[in-house]
Design a protein around this motif. Structure first.
Motif, PDB file in Angstrom:
ATOM      1  N   LEU A   1       0.866  -1.171   0.000  1.00  0.00           N
ATOM      2  CA  LEU A   1       0.000   0.000   0.000  1.00  0.00           C
ATOM      3  C   LEU A   1       0.906   1.226   0.000  1.00  0.00           C
ATOM      4  O   LEU A   1       1.639   1.471   0.961  1.00  0.00           O
ATOM      5  CB  LEU A   1      -0.911   0.009   1.230  1.00  0.00           C
ATOM      6  CG  LEU A   1      -1.906  -1.138   1.333  1.00  0.00           C
ATOM      7  CD1 LEU A   1      -2.649  -1.064   2.668  1.00  0.00           C
ATOM      8  CD2 LEU A   1      -2.889  -1.111   0.174  1.00  0.00           C
ATOM      9  N   GLN A   2       0.876   1.979  -1.093  1.00  0.00           N
ATOM     10  CA  GLN A   2       1.765   3.125  -1.248  1.00  0.00           C
ATOM     11  C   GLN A   2       1.474   4.206  -0.210  1.00  0.00           C
ATOM     12  O   GLN A   2       0.316   4.516   0.074  1.00  0.00           O
ATOM     13  CB  GLN A   2       1.643   3.714  -2.647  1.00  0.00           C
ATOM     14  CG  GLN A   2       2.172   2.788  -3.722  1.00  0.00           C
ATOM     15  CD  GLN A   2       2.070   3.391  -5.116  1.00  0.00           C
ATOM     16  OE1 GLN A   2       1.133   4.091  -5.435  1.00  0.00           O
ATOM     17  NE2 GLN A   2       3.066   3.095  -5.940  1.00  0.00           N
ATOM     18  N   GLY A   3       2.551   4.759   0.352  1.00  0.00           N
ATOM     19  CA  GLY A   3       2.409   5.858   1.288  1.00  0.00           C
ATOM     20  C   GLY A   3       2.025   5.450   2.696  1.00  0.00           C
ATOM     21  O   GLY A   3       1.601   6.278   3.494  1.00  0.00           O
ATOM     22  N   THR A   4       2.159   4.151   3.008  1.00  0.00           N
ATOM     23  CA  THR A   4       1.883   3.666   4.363  1.00  0.00           C
ATOM     24  C   THR A   4       3.215   3.292   4.997  1.00  0.00           C
ATOM     25  O   THR A   4       4.257   3.362   4.344  1.00  0.00           O
ATOM     26  CB  THR A   4       0.944   2.447   4.337  1.00  0.00           C
ATOM     27  OG1 THR A   4       1.564   1.394   3.575  1.00  0.00           O
ATOM     28  CG2 THR A   4      -0.409   2.795   3.727  1.00  0.00           C
ATOM     29  N   ARG A   5       3.178   2.857   6.249  1.00  0.00           N
ATOM     30  CA  ARG A   5       4.424   2.438   6.894  1.00  0.00           C
ATOM     31  C   ARG A   5       4.181   1.220   7.759  1.00  0.00           C
ATOM     32  O   ARG A   5       3.270   1.199   8.574  1.00  0.00           O
ATOM     33  CB  ARG A   5       5.004   3.550   7.732  1.00  0.00           C
ATOM     34  CG  ARG A   5       6.388   3.170   8.231  1.00  0.00           C
ATOM     35  CD  ARG A   5       7.094   4.225   9.001  1.00  0.00           C
ATOM     36  NE  ARG A   5       6.535   5.529   8.826  1.00  0.00           N
ATOM     37  CZ  ARG A   5       7.216   6.650   8.842  1.00  0.00           C
ATOM     38  NH1 ARG A   5       8.495   6.622   9.028  1.00  0.00           N
ATOM     39  NH2 ARG A   5       6.632   7.807   8.703  1.00  0.00           N
ATOM     40  N   SER A   6       5.043   0.239   7.588  1.00  0.00           N
ATOM     41  CA  SER A   6       4.984  -0.985   8.376  1.00  0.00           C
ATOM     42  C   SER A   6       6.116  -0.981   9.394  1.00  0.00           C
ATOM     43  O   SER A   6       6.912  -0.036   9.438  1.00  0.00           O
ATOM     44  CB  SER A   6       5.106  -2.184   7.439  1.00  0.00           C
ATOM     45  OG  SER A   6       4.864  -3.385   8.126  1.00  0.00           O
ATOM     46  N   GLY A   7       6.213  -2.045  10.168  1.00  0.00           N
ATOM     47  CA  GLY A   7       7.221  -2.146  11.212  1.00  0.00           C
ATOM     48  C   GLY A   7       8.644  -2.078  10.709  1.00  0.00           C
ATOM     49  O   GLY A   7       9.547  -1.678  11.436  1.00  0.00           O
ATOM     50  N   ASP A   8       8.879  -2.453   9.433  1.00  0.00           N
ATOM     51  CA  ASP A   8      10.231  -2.411   8.885  1.00  0.00           C
ATOM     52  C   ASP A   8      10.559  -1.061   8.257  1.00  0.00           C
ATOM     53  O   ASP A   8      11.616  -0.883   7.662  1.00  0.00           O
ATOM     54  CB  ASP A   8      10.446  -3.546   7.876  1.00  0.00           C
ATOM     55  CG  ASP A   8       9.548  -3.463   6.657  1.00  0.00           C
ATOM     56  OD1 ASP A   8       8.721  -2.529   6.547  1.00  0.00           O
ATOM     57  OD2 ASP A   8       9.667  -4.346   5.784  1.00  0.00           O
ATOM     58  N   GLY A   9       9.635  -0.097   8.377  1.00  0.00           N
ATOM     59  CA  GLY A   9       9.866   1.233   7.817  1.00  0.00           C
ATOM     60  C   GLY A   9       9.444   1.376   6.366  1.00  0.00           C
ATOM     61  O   GLY A   9       9.450   2.472   5.814  1.00  0.00           O
ATOM     62  N   ASN A  10       9.087   0.276   5.733  1.00  0.00           N
ATOM     63  CA  ASN A  10       8.618   0.306   4.351  1.00  0.00           C
ATOM     64  C   ASN A  10       7.093   0.355   4.328  1.00  0.00           C
ATOM     65  O   ASN A  10       6.445   0.321   5.365  1.00  0.00           O
ATOM     66  CB  ASN A  10       9.114  -0.926   3.593  1.00  0.00           C
ATOM     67  CG  ASN A  10      10.619  -0.936   3.452  1.00  0.00           C
ATOM     68  OD1 ASN A  10      11.232   0.083   3.175  1.00  0.00           O
ATOM     69  ND2 ASN A  10      11.220  -2.090   3.665  1.00  0.00           N
TER      70      ASN A  10
ATOM     71  N   ASP B   1      12.986  -7.621  13.019  1.00  0.00           N
ATOM     72  CA  ASP B   1      11.818  -6.760  12.870  1.00  0.00           C
ATOM     73  C   ASP B   1      10.516  -7.546  12.959  1.00  0.00           C
ATOM     74  O   ASP B   1      10.516  -8.775  12.933  1.00  0.00           O
ATOM     75  CB  ASP B   1      11.876  -5.940  11.572  1.00  0.00           C
ATOM     76  CG  ASP B   1      11.555  -6.730  10.308  1.00  0.00           C
ATOM     77  OD1 ASP B   1      11.194  -7.920  10.384  1.00  0.00           O
ATOM     78  OD2 ASP B   1      11.666  -6.159   9.214  1.00  0.00           O
ATOM     79  N   THR B   2       9.461  -6.808  13.131  1.00  0.00           N
ATOM     80  CA  THR B   2       8.107  -7.363  13.091  1.00  0.00           C
ATOM     81  C   THR B   2       7.316  -6.532  12.104  1.00  0.00           C
ATOM     82  O   THR B   2       7.621  -5.364  11.864  1.00  0.00           O
ATOM     83  CB  THR B   2       7.411  -7.307  14.465  1.00  0.00           C
ATOM     84  OG1 THR B   2       7.258  -5.944  14.850  1.00  0.00           O
ATOM     85  CG2 THR B   2       8.197  -8.060  15.511  1.00  0.00           C
ATOM     86  N   GLU B   3       6.301  -7.131  11.532  1.00  0.00           N
ATOM     87  CA  GLU B   3       5.430  -6.385  10.633  1.00  0.00           C
ATOM     88  C   GLU B   3       4.135  -7.148  10.395  1.00  0.00           C
ATOM     89  O   GLU B   3       4.021  -8.308  10.765  1.00  0.00           O
ATOM     90  CB  GLU B   3       6.126  -6.051   9.316  1.00  0.00           C
ATOM     91  CG  GLU B   3       6.606  -7.231   8.516  1.00  0.00           C
ATOM     92  CD  GLU B   3       7.322  -6.792   7.251  1.00  0.00           C
ATOM     93  OE1 GLU B   3       6.708  -6.118   6.410  1.00  0.00           O
ATOM     94  OE2 GLU B   3       8.505  -7.134   7.102  1.00  0.00           O
TER      95      GLU B   3
END
Length: 117
Positions: free
Chosen positions: A47-56, A83-85
C-alpha cells in the motif's frame, strides 16, 4: 486483559485499503529478487504511502477471490532482520491463507494468522 472492538479493527483496515493505492511489484509466478529459489504463488505488493514495522510500505498478498476485501492479516517476526510487521491479505481463500502463513513460518521467521470472521 485488553478487550478491543473486533469489528472496528477490520473496518479500519478496509478504510485504509480503500483510500490507498495498491502497487503489485511481484506478480504471481515471479522470482524473489534476493532469493531466486522462491517463486511468488500469488500477487504481492504494498500500500503506497503507508508504513509498516520495517519502515517500508505495508505489504499485501492478493488472493484469487473476486472481492478484494481484507480477509486476514499475518503478524510476523523475523529474528534475522530483527523486525516485526503485518501483511494484509486481500481476497484470499482459506487455502491461500494457509499457503501464505507457511511462507512466513520458515527459517528465522515466525508468524500468526488473524482471519476475519
Amino acid at each position: 486483559m485488553i478487550i478491543t472492538n473486533y469489528a472496528d479493527f477490520w473496518l479500519k483496515l478496509d478504510q485504509l485499503v480503500a483510500v490507498t493505492k495498491l502497487k503489485i511489484d511481484r506478480p504471481k509466478g515471479t522470482l524473489h529478487p534476493r532469493y531466486p529459489s522462491f517463486i511468488y504463488p500469488l500477487d504481492y505488493g504494498y500500500l503506497q504511502g503507508t508504513r509498516s514495522g520495517d519502515g517500508n510500505d505495508i505489504d499485501v498478498w492478493i488472493g484469487s477471490l473476486s472481492s478484494q476485501t481484507v480477509t486476514a492479516v499475518i503478524c510476523s517476526i523475523d529474528l534475522e532482520k530483527r523486525d516485526t510487521e503485518i501483511k494484509i491479505l486481500l481476497g484470499c481463500t482459506s487455502e491461500e491463507n494457509s499457503l501464505i502463513l507457511d511462507i512466513h513460518n520458515t527459517g528465522s521467521q515466525s508468524a500468526i494468522l488473524l482471519v476475519r470472521k
